[in-house]
Motif scaffolding. Structure first.
Motif, PDB file in Angstrom:
ATOM      1  N   ALA A  96       0.841  -1.187   0.000  1.00  0.00           N
ATOM      2  CA  ALA A  96       0.000   0.000   0.000  1.00  0.00           C
ATOM      3  C   ALA A  96       0.878   1.239   0.000  1.00  0.00           C
ATOM      4  N   ALA A  97       0.417   2.260  -0.705  1.00  0.00           N
ATOM      5  CA  ALA A  97       1.141   3.523  -0.776  1.00  0.00           C
ATOM      6  C   ALA A  97       0.361   4.614  -0.053  1.00  0.00           C
ATOM      7  N   SER A  98       1.107   5.465   0.611  1.00  0.00           N
ATOM      8  CA  SER A  98       0.501   6.596   1.319  1.00  0.00           C
ATOM      9  C   SER A  98       1.055   7.886   0.735  1.00  0.00           C
ATOM     10  N   VAL A  99       0.238   8.903   0.661  1.00  0.00           N
ATOM     11  CA  VAL A  99       0.722  10.198   0.192  1.00  0.00           C
ATOM     12  C   VAL A  99       1.541  10.891   1.273  1.00  0.00           C
ATOM     13  N   TYR A 100       1.503  10.351   2.472  1.00  0.00           N
ATOM     14  CA  TYR A 100       2.241  10.927   3.578  1.00  0.00           C
ATOM     15  C   TYR A 100       3.628  10.312   3.682  1.00  0.00           C
ATOM     16  N   ALA A 101       4.537  11.055   4.279  1.00  0.00           N
ATOM     17  CA  ALA A 101       5.842  10.491   4.594  1.00  0.00           C
ATOM     18  C   ALA A 101       5.684   9.430   5.671  1.00  0.00           C
ATOM     19  N   CYS A 102       6.659   8.539   5.735  1.00  0.00           N
ATOM     20  CA  CYS A 102       6.564   7.450   6.711  1.00  0.00           C
ATOM     21  C   CYS A 102       6.591   7.947   8.150  1.00  0.00           C
ATOM     22  N   SER A 103       7.175   9.132   8.357  1.00  0.00           N
ATOM     23  CA  SER A 103       7.188   9.668   9.718  1.00  0.00           C
ATOM     24  C   SER A 103       5.773   9.873  10.238  1.00  0.00           C
ATOM     25  N   TYR A 104       4.811  10.035   9.310  1.00  0.00           N
ATOM     26  CA  TYR A 104       3.407  10.184   9.690  1.00  0.00           C
ATOM     27  C   TYR A 104       2.616   8.902   9.433  1.00  0.00           C
ATOM     28  N   ALA A 105       2.791   8.315   8.270  1.00  0.00           N
ATOM     29  CA  ALA A 105       2.014   7.126   7.918  1.00  0.00           C
ATOM     30  C   ALA A 105       2.390   5.940   8.791  1.00  0.00           C
ATOM     31  N   ASN A 106       3.666   5.754   8.972  1.00  0.00           N
ATOM     32  CA  ASN A 106       4.194   4.703   9.843  1.00  0.00           C
ATOM     33  C   ASN A 106       3.535   3.372   9.523  1.00  0.00           C
ATOM     34  N   LEU A 107       3.018   2.675  10.514  1.00  0.00           N
ATOM     35  CA  LEU A 107       2.354   1.388  10.310  1.00  0.00           C
ATOM     36  C   LEU A 107       0.847   1.495  10.505  1.00  0.00           C
ATOM     37  N   ARG A 108       0.309   2.705  10.336  1.00  0.00           N
ATOM     38  CA  ARG A 108      -1.119   2.934  10.534  1.00  0.00           C
ATOM     39  C   ARG A 108      -1.876   2.686   9.241  1.00  0.00           C
ATOM     40  N   ARG A 109      -2.607   1.613   9.213  1.00  0.00           N
ATOM     41  CA  ARG A 109      -3.307   1.172   8.018  1.00  0.00           C
ATOM     42  C   ARG A 109      -4.186   2.266   7.428  1.00  0.00           C
ATOM     43  N   SER A 110      -4.832   3.063   8.271  1.00  0.00           N
ATOM     44  CA  SER A 110      -5.778   4.083   7.798  1.00  0.00           C
ATOM     45  C   SER A 110      -5.092   5.193   7.022  1.00  0.00           C
ATOM     46  N   ARG A 111      -3.794   5.306   7.109  1.00  0.00           N
ATOM     47  CA  ARG A 111      -3.066   6.374   6.433  1.00  0.00           C
ATOM     48  C   ARG A 111      -2.543   5.959   5.066  1.00  0.00           C
ATOM     49  N   TYR A 112      -2.918   4.789   4.621  1.00  0.00           N
ATOM     50  CA  TYR A 112      -2.537   4.306   3.298  1.00  0.00           C
ATOM     51  C   TYR A 112      -3.783   4.251   2.423  1.00  0.00           C
ATOM     52  N   ALA A 113      -3.723   4.929   1.290  1.00  0.00           N
ATOM     53  CA  ALA A 113      -4.915   5.040   0.444  1.00  0.00           C
ATOM     54  C   ALA A 113      -4.884   4.128  -0.775  1.00  0.00           C
ATOM     55  N   TYR A 114      -3.708   3.736  -1.215  1.00  0.00           N
ATOM     56  CA  TYR A 114      -3.589   3.031  -2.484  1.00  0.00           C
ATOM     57  C   TYR A 114      -3.068   1.612  -2.253  1.00  0.00           C
ATOM     58  N   TRP A 115      -3.981   0.668  -2.409  1.00  0.00           N
ATOM     59  CA  TRP A 115      -3.710  -0.727  -2.082  1.00  0.00           C
ATOM     60  C   TRP A 115      -3.598  -1.579  -3.333  1.00  0.00           C
ATOM     61  N   GLY A 116      -2.694  -2.541  -3.277  1.00  0.00           N
ATOM     62  CA  GLY A 116      -2.599  -3.522  -4.347  1.00  0.00           C
ATOM     63  C   GLY A 116      -3.632  -4.618  -4.155  1.00  0.00           C
ATOM     64  N   GLN A 117      -3.610  -5.550  -5.083  1.00  0.00           N
ATOM     65  CA  GLN A 117      -4.599  -6.632  -5.062  1.00  0.00           C
ATOM     66  C   GLN A 117      -4.196  -7.763  -4.122  1.00  0.00           C
ATOM     67  N   GLY A 118      -2.951  -7.767  -3.682  1.00  0.00           N
ATOM     68  CA  GLY A 118      -2.488  -8.790  -2.757  1.00  0.00           C
ATOM     69  C   GLY A 118      -1.798  -9.944  -3.461  1.00  0.00           C
ATOM     70  N   THR A 119      -0.900 -10.580  -2.735  1.00  0.00           N
ATOM     71  CA  THR A 119      -0.226 -11.775  -3.234  1.00  0.00           C
ATOM     72  C   THR A 119      -0.175 -12.790  -2.095  1.00  0.00           C
ATOM     73  N   GLN A 120      -0.527 -14.016  -2.400  1.00  0.00           N
ATOM     74  CA  GLN A 120      -0.663 -15.040  -1.369  1.00  0.00           C
ATOM     75  C   GLN A 120       0.684 -15.642  -0.999  1.00  0.00           C
ATOM     76  N   VAL A 121       0.914 -15.756   0.295  1.00  0.00           N
ATOM     77  CA  VAL A 121       2.093 -16.453   0.819  1.00  0.00           C
ATOM     78  C   VAL A 121       1.597 -17.605   1.684  1.00  0.00           C
ATOM     79  N   THR A 122       2.049 -18.797   1.363  1.00  0.00           N
ATOM     80  CA  THR A 122       1.654 -19.983   2.120  1.00  0.00           C
ATOM     81  C   THR A 122       2.909 -20.693   2.603  1.00  0.00           C
ATOM     82  N   VAL A 123       2.986 -20.903   3.906  1.00  0.00           N
ATOM     83  CA  VAL A 123       4.136 -21.566   4.511  1.00  0.00           C
ATOM     84  C   VAL A 123       3.668 -22.865   5.141  1.00  0.00           C
ATOM     85  N   SER A 124       4.221 -23.957   4.689  1.00  0.00           N
ATOM     86  CA  SER A 124       3.814 -25.259   5.205  1.00  0.00           C
ATOM     87  C   SER A 124       4.843 -25.771   6.216  1.00  0.00           C
ATOM     88  N   SER A 125       4.345 -26.539   7.168  1.00  0.00           N
ATOM     89  CA  SER A 125       5.233 -27.053   8.230  1.00  0.00           C
ATOM     90  C   SER A 125       5.871 -28.376   7.824  1.00  0.00           C
TER      91      SER A 125
END
Length: 125
Positions: A96-125
């Motif tokens: 996800a991309a945020s128009v804000y610098a990371c000093s503000y966006a940080n890890l706050r999901r609500s501050r990211y406006a542009y999301w990708g479609q996702g990619t699946q990661v599966t880890v088997s034991s």
């Protein structure tokens, strides 16, 4: 139009590694923040890491020491290197991309406006 496009997911065994890529296009500012998030079935989406042009990377606690986020400014490509993968890392991973610098966006999901479609990661034991 702003786009975030992820790639690189897949299936690995526990202890293995994967590198995810995300290409961001369309933003008119250089000092934007890009974050990686993940969502496992039945769970809320959580932050993994973020990085900006001038900001140092920030990691969620579970990612410290195993994951590394980086960026290639020339190609606007962002990477998430994941090592020592565990079954509990299984999730859909989103860039996800945020128009804000990371000093503000940080890890706050609500501050990211542009999301990708996702990619699946599966880890088997």
């Amino acid at each position: 139009q702003v786009e975030s496009v992820e790639s690189g997911g897949g299936s690995v065994q526990a202890g293995g590694s994967l590198r995810l890529s995300c290409v961001v296009s369309g933003l008119t500012t250089d000092n934007y923040c890009v974050g990686w998030f993940r969502q496992a079935p039945g769970k809320e989406r959580e932050a993994v890491a973020s990085v900006g042009r001038i900001d140092s990377p920030t990691y969620a606690e579970f990612a410290k020491g195993r994951f590394a986020i980086s960026r290639d400014n020339a190609s606007n490509t962002f990477y998430l290197q994941m090592n020592s993968l565990k079954p509990e890392d299984t999730a859909m991973y989103y860039c996800a991309a945020s128009v804000y610098a990371c000093s503000y966006a940080n890890l706050r999901r609500s501050r990211y406006a542009y999301w990708g479609q996702g990619t699946q990661v599966t880890v088997s034991s």
